[in-house]
Motif scaffolding. Structure first.
Motif, mmCIF file in Angstrom:
data_model
loop_
_atom_site.group_PDB
_atom_site.id
_atom_site.type_symbol
_atom_site.label_atom_id
_atom_site.label_comp_id
_atom_site.label_asym_id
_atom_site.label_seq_id
_atom_site.Cartn_x
_atom_site.Cartn_y
_atom_site.Cartn_z
ATOM 1 N N UNK A 1 0.840 -1.205 0.000
ATOM 2 C CA UNK A 1 0.000 0.000 0.000
ATOM 3 C C UNK A 1 0.876 1.257 0.000
ATOM 4 N N UNK A 2 2.175 1.087 0.142
ATOM 5 C CA UNK A 2 3.100 2.241 0.118
ATOM 6 C C UNK A 2 3.011 2.942 -1.233
ATOM 7 N N UNK A 3 3.007 4.264 -1.225
ATOM 8 C CA UNK A 3 3.042 4.972 -2.512
ATOM 9 C C UNK A 3 4.442 4.889 -3.120
ATOM 10 N N UNK A 4 4.527 5.037 -4.430
ATOM 11 C CA UNK A 4 5.848 5.124 -5.077
ATOM 12 C C UNK A 4 5.716 6.107 -6.237
ATOM 13 N N UNK A 5 6.845 6.682 -6.627
ATOM 14 C CA UNK A 5 6.810 7.738 -7.647
ATOM 15 C C UNK A 5 6.213 7.201 -8.951
ATOM 16 N N UNK A 6 5.156 7.841 -9.428
ATOM 17 C CA UNK A 6 4.424 7.419 -10.648
ATOM 18 C C UNK A 6 3.961 5.976 -10.561
ATOM 19 N N UNK A 7 3.766 5.508 -9.340
ATOM 20 C CA UNK A 7 3.333 4.118 -9.104
ATOM 21 C C UNK A 7 4.288 3.104 -9.731
ATOM 22 N N UNK A 8 5.581 3.422 -9.700
ATOM 23 C CA UNK A 8 6.575 2.544 -10.338
ATOM 24 C C UNK A 8 6.643 1.156 -9.693
ATOM 25 N N UNK A 9 6.546 1.132 -8.342
ATOM 26 C CA UNK A 9 6.596 -0.143 -7.598
ATOM 27 C C UNK A 9 7.855 -0.933 -7.933
ATOM 28 N N UNK A 10 8.979 -0.233 -7.824
ATOM 29 C CA UNK A 10 10.251 -0.865 -8.184
ATOM 30 C C UNK A 10 10.966 -1.501 -6.997
ATOM 31 N N UNK A 11 10.294 -1.519 -5.850
ATOM 32 C CA UNK A 11 10.951 -2.050 -4.646
ATOM 33 C C UNK A 11 10.686 -3.553 -4.532
ATOM 34 N N UNK B 1 17.628 9.221 -7.712
ATOM 35 C CA UNK B 1 17.677 9.215 -6.240
ATOM 36 C C UNK B 1 16.293 8.972 -5.632
ATOM 37 N N UNK B 2 15.234 9.201 -6.439
ATOM 38 C CA UNK B 2 13.880 8.948 -5.911
ATOM 39 C C UNK B 2 13.677 7.473 -5.584
ATOM 40 N N UNK B 3 14.491 6.611 -6.163
ATOM 41 C CA UNK B 3 14.375 5.180 -5.856
ATOM 42 C C UNK B 3 14.596 4.939 -4.365
ATOM 43 N N UNK B 4 15.529 5.715 -3.774
ATOM 44 C CA UNK B 4 15.815 5.539 -2.347
ATOM 45 C C UNK B 4 14.648 6.037 -1.494
ATOM 46 N N UNK B 5 13.981 7.073 -2.014
ATOM 47 C CA UNK B 5 12.809 7.583 -1.307
ATOM 48 C C UNK B 5 11.700 6.521 -1.315
ATOM 49 N N UNK B 6 11.482 5.931 -2.490
ATOM 50 C CA UNK B 6 10.477 4.862 -2.584
ATOM 51 C C UNK B 6 10.829 3.704 -1.644
ATOM 52 N N UNK B 7 12.136 3.378 -1.596
ATOM 53 C CA UNK B 7 12.558 2.269 -0.726
ATOM 54 C C UNK B 7 12.302 2.617 0.737
ATOM 55 N N UNK C 1 10.023 4.729 1.958
ATOM 56 C CA UNK C 1 8.578 4.719 2.258
ATOM 57 C C UNK C 1 8.082 3.274 2.365
ATOM 58 N N UNK C 2 8.541 2.426 1.440
ATOM 59 C CA UNK C 2 8.128 1.027 1.459
ATOM 60 C C UNK C 2 8.602 0.360 2.760
ATOM 61 N N UNK C 3 9.837 0.656 3.136
ATOM 62 C CA UNK C 3 10.411 0.019 4.330
ATOM 63 C C UNK C 3 9.593 0.379 5.576
ATOM 64 N N UNK C 4 9.225 1.654 5.694
ATOM 65 C CA UNK C 4 8.431 2.053 6.874
ATOM 66 C C UNK C 4 7.092 1.324 6.876
ATOM 67 N N UNK C 5 6.492 1.242 5.683
ATOM 68 C CA UNK C 5 5.206 0.535 5.597
ATOM 69 C C UNK C 5 5.364 -0.937 5.983
#
Ligand SMILES: Cc1cc2nc3c(=O)[nH]c(=O)nc-3n(C[C@H](O)[C@H](O)[C@H](O)COP(=O)(O)O)c2cc1C
Length: 317
Positions: free
Chosen positions: A179-189, A236-242, A244-248
């Motif tokens: 349910x974590x958001x990711x940039x443009x819904x990439x879901x690369x994590x 670098x946004x990949x790290x942000x997505x990671x 957010x996902x990690x906290x979730x």
């Protein structure tokens, strides 16, 4: 040839951006004058390492003398240079007191200079801070429908029982973390669940942040970010997505009754290569963070991990 041109088209802007960023980072870290803010932040980190020591399952008395002396020295200096009225200093005073009490309660004699140092800084105690404490499995996982209560009840847990964490629970937690958001819904994590003893041991040998508890974890999760989803200029946004996902995922693991502790993935290129071999992630992925997981014992200790005053981290503009 076409492939080389295609790669060059990506590499040149990437190199330009990376070199500029590196230069900015280098300039900032070389020219920054350490002031009150940085000194207090460093004290908070030192507090945390001592606090972690207090919550370790196989804690031995008489541990961490250099760390304790370092905290005492910094406290003396900052109390003199600034004022004792900083949460970082009050937190040090409380953790030092907890360290002292532990040794007195167990009739363990600490060196004289440490006893004197702790007694001296105690005189500057102004208020209580959040300390590490013992809890029970049922208290730690008290069910609640209230998000505030739930968020406040999660901590990094570095103490695990021998019980196996069922894969099904981990998979449910991963699904919930989606349910974590990711940039443009990439879901690369991506998440890798390292579960065999051999792989776990090999992975932990690459890492330093798990000393005293990592070997007790039933499984280790690795969170990677797939860089194939990113262009050079926004990677670098990949790290942000990671993040957010990690906290979730940490919340989701807590929800499913699984104890967890985030572990840094600061690995040299050589170690990353070894990790890739152990885990088997693809060429385009980079490791971002590990999470050690396990089931809770009947009783265990958790860190208080005092936060700074919330007024210091926001500004309404
Ligand atoms: C990116 C990241 C890396 C971390 N690395 C480690 C680590 O290597 N070892 C460790 O014991 N804790 C590690 N932690 C856990 C932090 O110490 C912990 O989250 C922090 O003190 C706040 O405590 P809490 O999680 O209980 O709220 C890490 C946390 C984050 C977010």
């Amino acid at each position: 040839m076409i492939e080389i041109i295609r790669v060059a088209k990506h590499i040149l802007p990437f190199l330009a951006v990376t070199l500029l960023k590196m230069w900015q980072d280098l300039w900032y870290s070389c020219t920054v004058k350490r002031g009150q803010k940085e000194n207090l932040a460093e004290l908070m980190m030192a507090n945390h390492t001592l606090e972690k020591g207090l919550t370790m399952p196989n804690r031995k008395l008489g541990f961490g003398y250099p760390k304790v002396r370092g905290i005492i020295d910094r406290c003396r200096k900052y109390i003199k240079d600034y004022s004792p009225n900083h949460i970082e200093i009050q937190c040090s005073i409380d953790i030092l007191q907890q360290y002292y009490n532990l040794h007195v309660d167990n009739l363990f004699e600490l060196p004289d200079d440490i006893i004197k140092g702790i007694q001296e800084v105690q005189k500057s105690k102004l208020y209580d801070t959040k300390l590490c404490y013992e809890t029970t499995k049922s208290d730690y996982f008290t069910p609640t429908d209230n998000f505030k209560e739930f968020a406040l009840s999660r901590h990094s847990v570095r103490w695990y029982s021998d019980e196996i964490v069922p894969n099904e629970d981990i998979i449910n937690a991963i699904q919930l973390a989606q349910t974590a958001p990711s940039a443009c819904n990439r879901q690369e994590i991506k998440v890798y669940v390292v579960s065999t003893d051999g792989k776990k041991k090999a992975l932990l040998e690459l890492h330093k942040g798990h000393t005293g508890f990592g070997d007790q974890a039933d499984k280790i999760l690795l969170i990677t970010a797939d860089m194939g989803f990113w262009q050079c200029n926004n990677r670098t946004s990949a790290f942000l997505d990671a993040g957010i996902f990690t906290m979730n995922l940490l919340y989701a693991l807590h929800y499913y009754g699984i104890c967890a502790c985030t572990l840094n993935a600061h690995l040299s290129i050589k170690k990353q290569k070894k990790l890739k071999k152990i885990v088997g992630y693809s060429e385009s992925e980079i490791p971002t963070v590990f999470i050690s997981i396990g089931k809770a014992p009947e009783k265990f200790m958790v860190t208080g991990s005092q936060r700074v005053e919330h007024e210091t981290i926001y500004k309404i503009v």
